[in-house]
Design an enzyme around this catalytic site. Structure first.
Site, PDB file in Angstrom:
ATOM      1  N   ARG A  49       0.847  -1.200   0.000  1.00  0.00           N
ATOM      2  CA  ARG A  49       0.000   0.000   0.000  1.00  0.00           C
ATOM      3  C   ARG A  49       0.881   1.248   0.000  1.00  0.00           C
ATOM      4  O   ARG A  49       0.611   2.215  -0.685  1.00  0.00           O
ATOM      5  CB  ARG A  49      -0.948   0.019   1.200  1.00  0.00           C
ATOM      6  N   TYR A 101     -16.605  17.067 -14.168  1.00  0.00           N
ATOM      7  CA  TYR A 101     -16.987  15.653 -14.196  1.00  0.00           C
ATOM      8  C   TYR A 101     -17.998  15.369 -13.066  1.00  0.00           C
ATOM      9  O   TYR A 101     -17.787  15.804 -11.923  1.00  0.00           O
ATOM     10  CB  TYR A 101     -15.727  14.792 -14.049  1.00  0.00           C
ATOM     11  N   ASP A 173      -7.720  18.786 -14.124  1.00  0.00           N
ATOM     12  CA  ASP A 173      -8.091  17.424 -14.520  1.00  0.00           C
ATOM     13  C   ASP A 173      -7.821  17.332 -16.022  1.00  0.00           C
ATOM     14  O   ASP A 173      -8.521  17.942 -16.828  1.00  0.00           O
ATOM     15  CB  ASP A 173      -9.574  17.179 -14.191  1.00  0.00           C
ATOM     16  N   LYS A 198      -8.968   6.294 -18.809  1.00  0.00           N
ATOM     17  CA  LYS A 198      -9.315   6.791 -20.135  1.00  0.00           C
ATOM     18  C   LYS A 198      -8.106   6.680 -21.065  1.00  0.00           C
ATOM     19  O   LYS A 198      -7.604   5.602 -21.264  1.00  0.00           O
ATOM     20  CB  LYS A 198      -9.861   8.217 -20.020  1.00  0.00           C
TER      21      LYS A 198
HETATM   22  C1  LIG Z   1     -13.736   9.283 -15.718  1.00  0.00           C
HETATM   23  C2  LIG Z   1     -13.324  10.604 -15.189  1.00  0.00           C
HETATM   24  C3  LIG Z   1     -13.010  10.794 -13.833  1.00  0.00           C
HETATM   25  C4  LIG Z   1     -13.157   9.697 -12.806  1.00  0.00           C
HETATM   26  O1  LIG Z   1     -12.296   8.641 -13.034  1.00  0.00           O
HETATM   27  P1  LIG Z   1     -12.607   7.090 -12.654  1.00  0.00           P
HETATM   28  O2  LIG Z   1     -11.383   6.407 -13.144  1.00  0.00           O
HETATM   29  O3  LIG Z   1     -13.864   6.702 -13.351  1.00  0.00           O
HETATM   30  O4  LIG Z   1     -12.747   7.028 -11.160  1.00  0.00           O
HETATM   31  C5  LIG Z   1     -12.586  12.050 -13.439  1.00  0.00           C
HETATM   32  N1  LIG Z   1     -12.492  13.076 -14.312  1.00  0.00           N
HETATM   33  C6  LIG Z   1     -12.804  12.937 -15.620  1.00  0.00           C
HETATM   34  C7  LIG Z   1     -12.691  14.099 -16.545  1.00  0.00           C
HETATM   35  C8  LIG Z   1     -13.234  11.689 -16.096  1.00  0.00           C
HETATM   36  O5  LIG Z   1     -13.569  11.573 -17.396  1.00  0.00           O
END
Ligand SMILES: *Cc1c(COP(=O)(O)O)cnc(C)c1O
Length: 387
Positions: A49, A101, A173, A198
């Site tokens: 961890r 988001y 982000d 993503k």
């Molecule tokens: C998908 C997404 C998240 C969250 O991520 P997870 O891996 O689904 O927890 C945060 N910000 C953006 C812009 C996203 O597309």
């Protein structure tokens, strides 16, 4: 490897780092714990961890791609978002975009309701709202550009200057573009957050996240919190993501080519009304995107001139675009924000955000562009026939 270009760094992440057998690709370390060399003598790692060799390679790799000093790998993108909020104390103010988001919106909103910190959601494209919010001396200004699903773009460098003037940290982000197309730390941001689920992993088989900082002390602070809160990513996920990251440059290029071809096709379609993509000169974020992004990205949305039945016919006639949430994978996806990603918003909130029932979002994958265009063409013809 600082002298190498980004694609080279991505491919070479951890290559030839194995000192035991000289494996070309770094091995995966699944062990939860590590022996001490002896009494009071710790090796590099003790408990997974807190630290894991496979995860450490990935953290360094993503940090390099963002030109940051430290990369903390988390077990989801939301864990990465959550980790950054550990920097906030009760009474501290977080300024966030009103169209961030949905998961981030929910987390900030719920934490604020518990008085963990204060939050103010604003339209960051509105200079007056932004100036008023920054005058309240926030601790963190949160950016997400381009936004989902309308691809709104804000000026990272400009907002960083304004935020710095009141001592706020700027977090971006960067999930929608990846470091291959936008490097917020170079524009003045302090922290970059990714849902590596993503584009960074890019194969729709890992849910994970990353937090990258410019400043090393801040990075260590976040790494400490990640261990304390138990948000760190798994070795297996890190191994998979490291595999995905090697092709980031090639994938993003191919995603972009396909997206450009599809947008050109959509512009010829009578059933397609507005297309929301910063590459289009009439998109409000076009000039800023041209300045701060390396390219316009392969996510976009458009309004289809159809009623509810027409929408259904459109989705049913697509074969290569899978009807699914998420984005950034090698496979093309189509989403209907009003009933999928943005369903939790009330009708009024959706309308205010510009999300109407006719809005369709595409995540363009790496299939042959001709096949993708033929698939869309077939679906448009089916809708037209029903009219
Ligand atoms: C998908 C997404 C998240 C969250 O991520 P997870 O891996 O689904 O927890 C945060 N910000 C953006 C812009 C996203 O597309």
């Amino acid at each position: 490897m600082a002298q190498y270009k980004q694609a080279t760094q991505a491919v070479r992440s951890g290559i030839e780092s194995d000192t035991q057998h000289g494996s070309v690709v770094p091995p995966i370390y699944l062990s939860t714990n590590y022996t001490f060399e002896g009494y009071d003598k710790i090796r590099g790692f003790d408990y997974s961890r807190s630290g894991n060799p496979t995860r450490a390679i990935l953290g360094d790799a993503i940090a390099k791609l963002e030109n940051g000093s430290t990369g903390v790998i988390t077990c989801s993108g939301m864990a990465a978002v959550n980790l950054v909020t550990a920097l906030l104390c009760p009474g501290d103010l977080l300024i966030a975009p009103h169209d961030c988001y949905g998961g981030s919106y929910r987390l900030f909103d719920c934490c604020a309701k518990k008085n963990a910190f204060d939050v103010s959601f604003i339209d960051q494209g509105d200079d007056a709202q932004l100036a008023a919010a920054i005058a309240k001396k926030p601790k963190i200004v949160w950016l997400e550009t381009p936004s989902n699903p309308l691809l709104r773009v804000v000026d990272i460098a400009k907002i960083c200057q304004q935020a710095k003037a009141v001592g706020a940290l700027v977090v971006v982000d960067n999930t929608f573009l990846s470091p291959a197309l936008q490097q917020p730390l170079e524009l003045g941001a302090d922290i970059v957050v990714h849902s590596t689920t993503k584009y960074i992993n890019g194969h729709s088989d890992v849910v994970a996240g990353a937090v990258v900082t410019k400043d090393e002390t801040l990075g260590q602070d976040l790494a400490w919190w990640a261990n304390c809160l138990g948000l760190t990513g798994s070795a297996f996920d890190s191994y998979m993501t490291l595999r995905g990251i090697r092709t980031l440059g090639a994938r993003i290029r191919n995603h972009q080519e396909n997206a450009n071809a599809i947008i050109a096709f959509l512009q010829t379609q009578p059933l397609v009304k507005t297309i929301y993509h910063p590459s289009l000169p009439d998109h409000p974020g076009h000039e800023i995107a041209k300045r701060q992004q390396k390219d316009f990205g392969s996510m976009f949305s458009f309004d289809l001139d159809a009623d509810e039945h027409g929408l259904q016919v459109f989705f049913e006639n697509l074969q290569l675009f899978s009807l699914a949430e998420s984005l950034g994978g090698v496979e093309s996806l189509v989403a209907h924000p009003a009933t999928m990603t943005h369903r939790a918003m009330s009708d009024e909130a959706q309308a205010e955000a510009g999300i109407f029932s006719t809005l369709i979002r595409l995540s363009v994958g790496l299939e042959d562009a001709d096949d993708l265009i033929a698939d869309l063409d077939h679906a448009f013809k089916a809708v037209a026939q029903e009219k």
